[in-house]
Write a protein that holds these residues in place. Sequence first.
Motif, mmCIF file in Angstrom:
data_model
loop_
_atom_site.group_PDB
_atom_site.id
_atom_site.type_symbol
_atom_site.label_atom_id
_atom_site.label_comp_id
_atom_site.label_asym_id
_atom_site.label_seq_id
_atom_site.Cartn_x
_atom_site.Cartn_y
_atom_site.Cartn_z
ATOM 1 N N SER A 1 0.819 -1.206 0.000
ATOM 2 C CA SER A 1 0.000 0.000 0.000
ATOM 3 C C SER A 1 0.859 1.263 0.000
ATOM 4 N N GLU A 2 1.992 1.223 0.688
ATOM 5 C CA GLU A 2 2.938 2.342 0.637
ATOM 6 C C GLU A 2 4.351 1.826 0.843
ATOM 7 N N LYS A 3 5.302 2.550 0.320
ATOM 8 C CA LYS A 3 6.696 2.218 0.560
ATOM 9 C C LYS A 3 7.522 3.497 0.590
ATOM 10 N N SER A 4 8.649 3.414 1.289
ATOM 11 C CA SER A 4 9.514 4.576 1.397
ATOM 12 C C SER A 4 10.619 4.499 0.350
ATOM 13 N N GLU A 5 11.427 5.537 0.315
ATOM 14 C CA GLU A 5 12.551 5.571 -0.631
ATOM 15 C C GLU A 5 13.577 4.489 -0.316
ATOM 16 N N ILE A 6 13.610 4.059 0.927
ATOM 17 C CA ILE A 6 14.561 3.018 1.318
ATOM 18 C C ILE A 6 14.203 1.697 0.630
ATOM 19 N N PHE A 7 12.938 1.480 0.454
ATOM 20 C CA PHE A 7 12.428 0.211 -0.080
ATOM 21 C C PHE A 7 12.606 0.204 -1.588
ATOM 22 N N ASP A 8 13.844 -0.091 -2.029
ATOM 23 C CA ASP A 8 14.124 -0.091 -3.465
ATOM 24 C C ASP A 8 13.927 -1.485 -4.057
ATOM 25 N N ASP A 9 14.422 -1.684 -5.267
ATOM 26 C CA ASP A 9 14.184 -2.941 -5.982
ATOM 27 C C ASP A 9 14.827 -4.151 -5.318
ATOM 28 N N GLN A 10 15.726 -3.906 -4.399
ATOM 29 C CA GLN A 10 16.362 -5.024 -3.697
ATOM 30 C C GLN A 10 15.449 -5.631 -2.627
ATOM 31 N N PHE A 11 14.405 -4.911 -2.279
ATOM 32 C CA PHE A 11 13.503 -5.350 -1.228
ATOM 33 C C PHE A 11 12.202 -5.897 -1.829
ATOM 34 N N SER A 12 11.651 -6.885 -1.167
ATOM 35 C CA SER A 12 10.317 -7.345 -1.533
ATOM 36 C C SER A 12 9.643 -7.902 -0.291
ATOM 37 N N VAL A 13 8.322 -7.907 -0.317
ATOM 38 C CA VAL A 13 7.561 -8.476 0.788
ATOM 39 C C VAL A 13 6.564 -9.473 0.231
ATOM 40 N N GLU A 14 6.184 -10.396 1.101
ATOM 41 C CA GLU A 14 5.271 -11.436 0.682
ATOM 42 C C GLU A 14 4.503 -11.957 1.872
ATOM 43 N N ARG A 15 3.256 -12.341 1.622
ATOM 44 C CA ARG A 15 2.476 -13.055 2.625
ATOM 45 C C ARG A 15 2.213 -14.430 2.024
ATOM 46 N N PRO A 16 3.120 -15.362 2.272
ATOM 47 C CA PRO A 16 3.058 -16.654 1.578
ATOM 48 C C PRO A 16 1.915 -17.547 2.038
ATOM 49 N N ASP A 17 1.384 -17.287 3.230
ATOM 50 C CA ASP A 17 0.265 -18.085 3.735
ATOM 51 C C ASP A 17 -0.555 -17.197 4.661
ATOM 52 N N SER B 1 -0.509 -16.769 7.790
ATOM 53 C CA SER B 1 0.042 -16.303 9.054
ATOM 54 C C SER B 1 1.377 -15.582 8.918
ATOM 55 N N ASN B 2 2.160 -15.876 7.900
ATOM 56 C CA ASN B 2 3.498 -15.309 7.802
ATOM 57 C C ASN B 2 3.547 -14.077 6.908
ATOM 58 N N PHE B 3 4.504 -13.223 7.216
ATOM 59 C CA PHE B 3 4.746 -12.012 6.421
ATOM 60 C C PHE B 3 6.255 -11.853 6.353
ATOM 61 N N THR B 4 6.812 -11.852 5.147
ATOM 62 C CA THR B 4 8.266 -11.876 5.022
ATOM 63 C C THR B 4 8.807 -10.642 4.319
ATOM 64 N N LEU B 5 10.039 -10.323 4.658
ATOM 65 C CA LEU B 5 10.802 -9.274 3.983
ATOM 66 C C LEU B 5 12.037 -9.930 3.393
ATOM 67 N N LYS B 6 12.221 -9.760 2.088
ATOM 68 C CA LYS B 6 13.376 -10.330 1.412
ATOM 69 C C LYS B 6 14.274 -9.205 0.918
ATOM 70 N N ILE B 7 15.561 -9.366 1.149
ATOM 71 C CA ILE B 7 16.560 -8.466 0.562
ATOM 72 C C ILE B 7 17.383 -9.320 -0.386
ATOM 73 N N ARG B 8 17.361 -8.989 -1.663
ATOM 74 C CA ARG B 8 17.932 -9.884 -2.682
ATOM 75 C C ARG B 8 19.446 -9.949 -2.634
ATOM 76 N N SER B 9 20.089 -8.829 -2.596
ATOM 77 C CA SER B 9 21.547 -8.774 -2.622
ATOM 78 C C SER B 9 21.975 -7.777 -1.554
ATOM 79 N N THR B 10 22.290 -8.305 -0.389
ATOM 80 C CA THR B 10 22.502 -7.435 0.760
ATOM 81 C C THR B 10 23.757 -6.590 0.618
ATOM 82 N N LYS B 11 23.679 -5.380 1.189
ATOM 83 C CA LYS B 11 24.797 -4.460 1.230
ATOM 84 C C LYS B 11 25.171 -4.207 2.687
#
Lengths: 111, 115
Positions: free
Chosen positions: B55-71, B73-83
């Motif tokens: 629904s909203e995201k900040s400037e920090i939340f760039d293309d390296q970040f993603s979120v998912e609700r796979p089921d 109960s869970n809510f995940t934050l993925k960082i693809r290539s960490t810095k």
Amino acid sequence: GESVGLHLPTLSVQEGDNSIINCAYSNSASDYFIWYKQESGKGPQFIIDIRSNMDKRQGQRVTVLLNKTVKHLSLQIAATQPGDSAVYFCAEGTGANNLFFGTGTRLTVIP
Amino acid sequence: EPEVTQTPSHQVTQMGQEVILRCVPISNHLYFYWYRQILGQKVEFLVSFYNNEISEKSEIFDDQFSVERPDGSNFTLKIRSTKLEDSAMYFCASSDLGGSRQPQHFGDGTRLSIL
């Protein structure tokens, strides 16, 4: 942009005294304010909130005062206890789905 | 009292690796959030999520970040290539109603350390 800041980074009080933690905000569009308490190694814990149509709200041992004229809010803790020692954050909301946090004030209660 | 739970409590990852941070929001809540807190700094908003979409995201939340609700109960934050600068505490929060005029309840966070 929005700005939420705290006047004092640290505050030390004697056990049993009252504590007052202050917060200034700059976004006049903010209409919702929350105080959170963060203990070491823990996440922010909700204490009390207030909407902009109120000047004062009381909880258990805590009172939040809002002065919209000078964009200031405060958290008063009555009869401060050692368990109140923590970092306190104010946060503001504007109706969007995010909160803007201040930098925090560390409260230390001296037994 | 229902609470938001986050795992792991501490994650150490090599720079460039992917990392997934996990959260179980309060069960009847519908709105979910991720915030981060760099050591000694303020808590910063990353993203909010409702009805299976951001629904909203900040400037920090760039293309390296993603979120998912796979089921349900869970809510995940993925960082693809960490810095290195991704090192921080990451907090998940949830609320039963949307907008920032409702208390958001936070988990105890995941400390992410990038080496």
